[in-house]
Design a protein around this motif. Sequence first.
Motif, PDB file in Angstrom:
ATOM      1  N   ASP A 147     -11.761   4.481   4.521  1.00 34.95           N
ATOM      2  CA  ASP A 147     -12.197   3.159   4.972  1.00 34.95           C
ATOM      3  C   ASP A 147     -11.899   2.944   6.451  1.00 34.95           C
ATOM      4  OD1 ASP A 147     -13.266   2.372   2.565  1.00 34.95           O
ATOM      5  OD2 ASP A 147     -11.514   1.228   1.926  1.00 34.95           O
ATOM      6  N   ASP A 177      -7.916   4.714   1.661  1.00 33.51           N
ATOM      7  CA  ASP A 177      -7.684   3.819   2.789  1.00 33.51           C
ATOM      8  C   ASP A 177      -7.991   4.497   4.120  1.00 33.51           C
ATOM      9  OD1 ASP A 177      -5.440   5.505   2.527  1.00 33.51           O
ATOM     10  OD2 ASP A 177      -4.075   4.005   3.356  1.00 33.51           O
ATOM     11  N   ASN A 215      -6.816  -3.223   2.556  1.00 32.44           N
ATOM     12  CA  ASN A 215      -5.956  -2.081   2.237  1.00 32.44           C
ATOM     13  C   ASN A 215      -4.557  -2.199   2.821  1.00 32.44           C
ATOM     14  OD1 ASN A 215      -8.041  -0.695   0.876  1.00 32.44           O
ATOM     15  ND2 ASN A 215      -8.791   0.239   2.767  1.00 32.44           N
ATOM     16  N   SER A 220      -0.177   6.803   2.910  1.00 31.30           N
ATOM     17  CA  SER A 220      -1.281   7.755   2.832  1.00 31.30           C
ATOM     18  C   SER A 220      -0.755   9.173   2.951  1.00 31.30           C
ATOM     19  CB  SER A 220      -2.276   7.489   3.961  1.00 31.30           C
ATOM     20  OG  SER A 220      -2.770   6.180   3.883  1.00 31.30           O
ATOM     21  N   MET A 262       0.835  -1.193   0.000  1.00 28.27           N
ATOM     22  CA  MET A 262       0.000   0.000   0.000  1.00 28.27           C
ATOM     23  C   MET A 262       0.866   1.238   0.000  1.00 28.27           C
ATOM     24  SD  MET A 262      -2.464   1.529   2.955  1.00 28.27           S
ATOM     25  CE  MET A 262      -1.038   2.366   3.657  1.00 28.27           C
ATOM     26  N   ARG A 294     -11.974  -3.959   5.694  1.00 32.42           N
ATOM     27  CA  ARG A 294     -11.472  -2.898   4.806  1.00 32.42           C
ATOM     28  C   ARG A 294      -9.981  -2.639   5.063  1.00 32.42           C
ATOM     29  NH1 ARG A 294     -15.954   1.929   4.100  1.00 32.42           N
ATOM     30  NH2 ARG A 294     -17.783   0.838   4.918  1.00 32.42           N
ATOM     31  N   ASP A 295      -9.614  -2.594   6.351  1.00 32.22           N
ATOM     32  CA  ASP A 295      -8.222  -2.334   6.689  1.00 32.22           C
ATOM     33  C   ASP A 295      -7.310  -3.488   6.265  1.00 32.22           C
ATOM     34  OD1 ASP A 295      -9.155   0.003   7.772  1.00 32.22           O
ATOM     35  OD2 ASP A 295      -8.978  -0.653   9.861  1.00 32.22           O
ATOM     36  N   PHE A 343      -3.751  -1.575   5.792  1.00 31.27           N
ATOM     37  CA  PHE A 343      -3.688  -0.224   6.331  1.00 31.27           C
ATOM     38  C   PHE A 343      -2.578  -0.057   7.350  1.00 31.27           C
ATOM     39  CE2 PHE A 343      -5.005   3.193   9.227  1.00 31.27           C
ATOM     40  CZ  PHE A 343      -5.072   4.227   8.299  1.00 31.27           C
TER      41      PHE A 343
END
Length: 381
Positions: free
Chosen positions: A43, A40, A189, A4, A1, A185-186, A191
């Motif tokens: 989410d 992300d 992603n 961010s 990923m 979701r994490d 995350f």
Amino acid sequence: MAESVVTPAGASVGPGTTTGEQPVCLADFAAAARAVLPADVWDFVSGGSGAETTLAANRAALDRVAVLPRVLRGSGAPRLDAVLAGRPAALPVAVAPMAYQKLVHPDGELALAAAARGAGVPYVASTLGSCPIEEVAATGADVWFQLYWLRDRGLVVDLLARAEEAGCTALMVTVDVPVLGRRLRDLRNAFRLPAEVVAANLPGGRNDLAHQGTPGVSAVAAHTDAVFAPALTWSDLEWLRSETRLPLLVKGILDPRDAALATSVGADAVVVSNHGGRQLDGAPAAVTMLPEVLAAVDGRGEVLLDSGVRGGTDVLRALALGASGVLVGRPMLWALAAGGRSGAERALSLLAEELRDALVLAGCADPAEARELRALTGGHR
């Protein structure tokens, strides 16, 4: 990923909607926030655990609560003030504890706390805040400190001392996170926190597991599992009660038996919450358990509602069911993302306007009278 990058709030849409219009309800901030946040991060903020059934249930259950208004009461312009955690507040509302607020805006917790101060409502600062508790308290807000129970009890003692020294007026211990809920979701992603966002209240917050990206793994969950104590007991809560003179609120209560136990060990208030649908997926909507929790507490402390609150009508619903007040979470993050401090101020102003209208239409002169209303939990007949 990819790491961010937080878009400066207001760069494209400001504290309005995606078309630049001024928001007229708290839900309007969601689209504006989504437009400026990395996917992300959106989410992480908006998602729930598992299939997100409990996340959806919170909203559906609140929508089924119908309030029976009174008429010809001569109420006029209502008062909005209330008492929360034994202290006066301008609204029966507190800003819920939420981690890592710099994820959504560079000013993070400081902006949201300043907005809460301006609105006269308590701000609950998270253990996992991205600004130190001392800086949050320095905004002048009425700050409650939210405690996650850590494996290192010495660090728990240190956090308590820091919160008290900083001038926090209440302590809220969250009891529904022995481990972090499985947030799909994490996981999808992978995350992780960007480098500039840290757990500012914890040692080593800049170089921990929360920043290490691994496919199929939530770095935030890995960090939580490493530092949170998974086996908190009632004896630990008794110990905590003995360690502080601050009002003690216990957040994460759903079963009325646990509510009774919490008050029996000295809790001043309980917060009925399923963590916004982010912990046990399949747990009931928080508002459905509110009447039973109130019966179990039986006046021995305040009862607040958390999870799914999206506006002034929801505050009225909670009051009509008997709650002392509510915590508002995600809408405040959306507003912070969309417009920084001014966005958060606008959101709290809208919330006050909505509550004022709801009280007038329900025939109530203040939140105390709203607690005498009838509420139909089975829907709108």
